[in-house]
Design a protein around this motif. Sequence first.
Motif, PDB file in Angstrom:
ATOM      1  N   GLU A 116       0.744  -1.297   0.104  1.00 43.86           N
ATOM      2  CA  GLU A 116       0.113  -0.142   0.120  1.00 43.86           C
ATOM      3  C   GLU A 116       0.954   1.305   0.152  1.00 43.86           C
ATOM      4  O   GLU A 116       0.653   2.292  -0.674  1.00 43.86           O
ATOM      5  CB  GLU A 116      -1.055   0.044   1.076  1.00 43.86           C
ATOM      6  N   GLU A 117       2.085   1.234   0.778  1.00 39.40           N
ATOM      7  CA  GLU A 117       2.959   2.401   0.915  1.00 39.40           C
ATOM      8  C   GLU A 117       3.529   2.501  -0.603  1.00 39.40           C
ATOM      9  O   GLU A 117       3.781   3.877  -0.975  1.00 39.40           O
ATOM     10  CB  GLU A 117       3.949   2.230   1.762  1.00 39.40           C
ATOM     11  N   ALA A 118       3.939   1.596  -1.419  1.00 42.50           N
ATOM     12  CA  ALA A 118       4.691   1.692  -2.422  1.00 42.50           C
ATOM     13  C   ALA A 118       3.747   2.203  -3.627  1.00 42.50           C
ATOM     14  O   ALA A 118       4.134   2.831  -4.448  1.00 42.50           O
ATOM     15  CB  ALA A 118       5.211   0.082  -2.915  1.00 42.50           C
ATOM     16  N   ARG A 119       2.576   1.683  -3.458  1.00 43.47           N
ATOM     17  CA  ARG A 119       1.338   2.365  -4.614  1.00 43.47           C
ATOM     18  C   ARG A 119       1.143   3.815  -4.214  1.00 43.47           C
ATOM     19  O   ARG A 119       0.902   4.478  -5.513  1.00 43.47           O
ATOM     20  CB  ARG A 119       0.173   1.249  -4.322  1.00 43.47           C
ATOM     21  N   ALA A 120       1.224   3.965  -3.187  1.00 44.64           N
ATOM     22  CA  ALA A 120       0.799   5.594  -2.809  1.00 44.64           C
ATOM     23  C   ALA A 120       1.992   6.446  -3.335  1.00 44.64           C
ATOM     24  O   ALA A 120       1.963   7.650  -3.745  1.00 44.64           O
ATOM     25  CB  ALA A 120       0.796   5.848  -1.331  1.00 44.64           C
ATOM     26  N   ASP A 121       3.297   5.730  -3.597  1.00 49.72           N
ATOM     27  CA  ASP A 121       4.481   6.846  -4.159  1.00 49.72           C
ATOM     28  C   ASP A 121       4.221   6.915  -5.610  1.00 49.72           C
ATOM     29  O   ASP A 121       4.602   7.770  -6.353  1.00 49.72           O
ATOM     30  CB  ASP A 121       5.756   6.059  -3.764  1.00 49.72           C
ATOM     31  N   TYR A 122       3.656   6.229  -6.223  1.00 47.38           N
ATOM     32  CA  TYR A 122       3.502   6.138  -7.761  1.00 47.38           C
ATOM     33  C   TYR A 122       2.194   7.022  -8.122  1.00 47.38           C
ATOM     34  O   TYR A 122       1.202   7.076  -7.509  1.00 47.38           O
ATOM     35  CB  TYR A 122       3.414   4.809  -8.627  1.00 47.38           C
ATOM     36  N   PRO A 123       2.282   7.925  -9.180  1.00 53.83           N
ATOM     37  CA  PRO A 123       1.125   8.724  -9.621  1.00 53.83           C
ATOM     38  C   PRO A 123      -0.099   7.695 -10.358  1.00 53.83           C
ATOM     39  O   PRO A 123       0.346   6.834 -10.811  1.00 53.83           O
ATOM     40  CB  PRO A 123       1.656   9.647 -10.736  1.00 53.83           C
ATOM     41  N   LYS A 124      -1.019   8.158  -9.973  1.00 58.14           N
ATOM     42  CA  LYS A 124      -2.273   7.243 -10.493  1.00 58.14           C
ATOM     43  C   LYS A 124      -2.404   7.392 -12.045  1.00 58.14           C
ATOM     44  O   LYS A 124      -1.985   8.425 -12.891  1.00 58.14           O
ATOM     45  CB  LYS A 124      -3.438   7.778  -9.859  1.00 58.14           C
TER      46      LYS A 124
END
Length: 129
Positions: A116-124
């Motif tokens: 979840e933290e790793a996904r938050a770092d990438y732009p949507k």
Amino acid sequence: MVASLVARSFTRSATMTASRGFATSAVAGRDLVQEAYLRELKAYKPPAKSADAHKGQVRDFHAPSPPKAPEAPSSSSLSSQLEAYASSEPDHADAPAASSSSESSSAAAGGSAFLEEARADYPKEEAHH
């Protein structure tokens, strides 16, 4: 007519010089350097070596001594070694240190928090039309 006479004389002189250019003589075919080299090569005699010339260059061979067979341990020493191994404590060198207890608790939470933290770092990504 004068042109034809000039042309004939020109072709005659050209053929005569061409035929002279291809003639070879026996003197030009000799290679003095090669003949001198081959003569010296055939006349060369290597210096004679003495029978003891190899003494300083080669060492005498001595076979190594054969290895000794290992001694078989007695049954009493084997049993005492097995008892010592069974009673010993396992090494705790791989156990985590007390200061990293917060890291171990986050690892216990599972990999989902990390993802979840790793996904938050990438732009949507927006949908492409």
